[in-house]
Each structure stands twice: as structure tokens, then as C-alpha cells.
Design a protein around this motif. Structure first.
Motif: not given
Length: 281
Positions: A191-209
Motif C-alpha cells: 500500500t502506497l504511503l505518501l509523505r513529504p520528502v525533500q528531493l535533495s536529501v533523498f537523492t544524496r542518501g542514495y548517491a552517498a559513497g
């Protein structure tokens, strides 16, 4: 008693009638009493066409046998017993229907429980397979960075390898936390769970390292961060895994597009992962 009565013909006839009537009564009673076993058995078997047919035929057969074996039985007594036994036989029908419905409900519940259990086991197996595949790659990256750290003589390089290893371990922990999402996706119950997400923080989390170029827009959007994260993480892993062995040149770009004047607060978020293809593919 017969010798005592002597030549009293009337008394002998009355005695004979009494004996025959008593024997007839006992025969009928024994047949009626024996029929209770069949009634209980029919109720236990449950309602069906054969049960209904047996309920109708058993009284007829019992009465016919009683009439054949007891020709001197009174019709009034036979009628009373027949009506009583017929009423009991008719009462057996709703009881057997109720028992059949109860058994059917138990069967449906047991079958549904078994199906749900098999579905849960299968979904768990698929989720664990996906998680195992993800963790295997992530832990391999972390182990490789630690080995490079141990072999490198330079302090700054050691720190870089350790930091990338830390990011890999953090991605592994994030994958473990997402096991429930893998489980629901495998079972088709996510089931989809929509929440406010800041795109810059989201992308940095998966690009880190990771050795990739990341471009993103700094917006706050409503989205399912868990589901999008699983897709993005898998896309980046595949980009490195199936890209050029020397320089995959992976880029991770996030862009947003307004949907139109009629929907001012809605926008389309696009995640794009690109690489340089392997020459052997």
C-alpha cells in the motif's frame, strides 16, 4: 398358564391375543428404537441428496417390516408411532443442514488459512531472495573498501575508503529495514504511503559513497520514499554492475515537471539513472 386354564376356550383365546399383541408391540418398538441409530448417523453424515432420500425411505421400510412381521398389530398404535418417528426424521433434516453448513464453513476457513499460509511463505521466500541479492552486493562493496583501506598507505585514502564502506553498510541496513516492503510487494499487498520528502536529501542518501554524478532539484514532494528508494537503489546497482568495467560513468538525475494549469500543486518527478554500457553487452 395354558394347563391352568384347562378347557376355558375364551380365556385361551384372550391369552393368545394378548401374547400376540405384546410380541407385535415389542417387534415394532425394537424396530423404532433401532431406527434412532440411523437418524443419528444421518445427522452426522450431513445434508445431501442421499441423506434426504434415506430419511424418506427409512420410515417406509421400517413400517413395512413391522407390518409384515406383526400382522396383529393395531393400526392406531402403528399410526401414532409412524407420525412420531416421521416427525423425528423431519427434525433430522434441519439438524443435518446446520451440521453441513458448519463443516463447510470450517473447510472454507481451513482452506483459506492454508492458502494464506502458503502465500505468506512464498512471499517471504521471494523477499528474502531479493534481500539476499541486495545485501550480497552491498556487503561486497563494503568489504572491498575495507580491504583497500588496509592496503593503502595514505591516511586520506584510508579515510575515503572507510567512509565509502560506512555508506555501503548504511545502505545494507536500509535494505534490511525495507524487508517488510519486499514482503508486501512479493505478496501483491503493498500500500502506497505518501509523505513529504525533500528531493535533495533523498537523492544524496542514495548517491552517498558511490562514484557517480548526481543532479537534483530542491523541492519537497509527496511520494512513497520506501518504494521509490527500492527502485532507485536497484537501478543504481544495476548501472554499476552492467556498466563499463573501467569507467561506467553513472549519472543520477532528478527532475520535476508541472502537470498543467489545472493542477497547480501536482508535478511529475522523474528519476533517471544512466551509465556507459559494457562493451561485451
Amino acid at each position: 398358564l395354558a394347563p391352568a386354564l384347562g378347557n376355558n376356550t375364551a380365556a385361551l383365546q384372550k391369552l393368545e391375543q394378548f401374547v400376540l399383541h405384546s410380541v407385535s408391540k415389542d417387534i415394532v418398538s425394537s424396530h423404532m428404537d433401532g431406527s434412532w441409530f440411523y437418524i443419528i448417523l444421518l445427522i452426522y453424515i450431513g445434508f445431501s441428496r442421499s441423506m434426504l432420500l434415506a430419511t424418506i425411505l427409512i420410515p417406509i421400510i421400517m413400517i413395512a417390516m413391522a407390518l409384515l412381521l406383526t400382522p396383529t398389530s393395531s393400526m392406531g398404535s402403528m399410526l401414532i408411532r409412524t407420525v412420531t418417528w416421521g416427525a423425528v426424521a423431519l427434525l433430522a433434516i434441519p439438524l443435518s443442514i446446520n451440521l453441513s453448513l458448519t463443516r463447510r464453513a470450517e473447510f472454507v476457513m481451513e482452506r483459506r488459512f492454508k492458502a494464506d499460509l502458503e502465500e505468506a511463505v512464498d512471499a517471504g521466500r521471494k523477499a528474502d531472495s531479493i534481500l539476499n541479492h541486495t545485501l550480497k552486493n552491498t556487503m561486497s562493496e563494503a568489504a572491498g573498501e575495507i580491504e583497500l583501506c588496509l592496503e593503502s598507505p595514505d591516511v586520506e585514502e584510508k579515510a575515503g575508503h572507510l567512509q565509502r564502506s560506512l555508506f555501503s553498510l548504511q545502505r545494507g541496513m536500509r535494505s534490511c529495514h525495507a524487508r517488510q516492503a519486499y514482503l508486501h510487494l512479493s505478496a501483491g499487498r503493498y500500500t502506497l504511503l505518501l509523505r513529504p520528502v525533500q528531493l535533495s536529501v533523498f537523492t544524496r542518501g542514495y548517491a552517498a559513497g558511490r562514484n557517480l554524478r548526481c543532479t537534483t532539484e530542491d523541492f519537497t514532494v509527496l511520494m512513497d520514499a520506501t518504494l521509490c528508494g527500492l527502485i532507485v537503489d536497484n537501478a543504481i546497482n544495476n548501472a554499476f554492475k552492467h556498466g563499463h568495467p573501467d569507467n561506467p560513468d553513472v549519472t543520477f538525475t532528478t527532475s520535476t515537471t508541472r502537470l498543467g494549469p489545472g493542477q497547480p500543486n501536482r508535478m511529475l518527478v522523474t528519476f533517471c539513472v544512466e551509465n556507459v554500457a559494457s562493451p561485451i553487452r
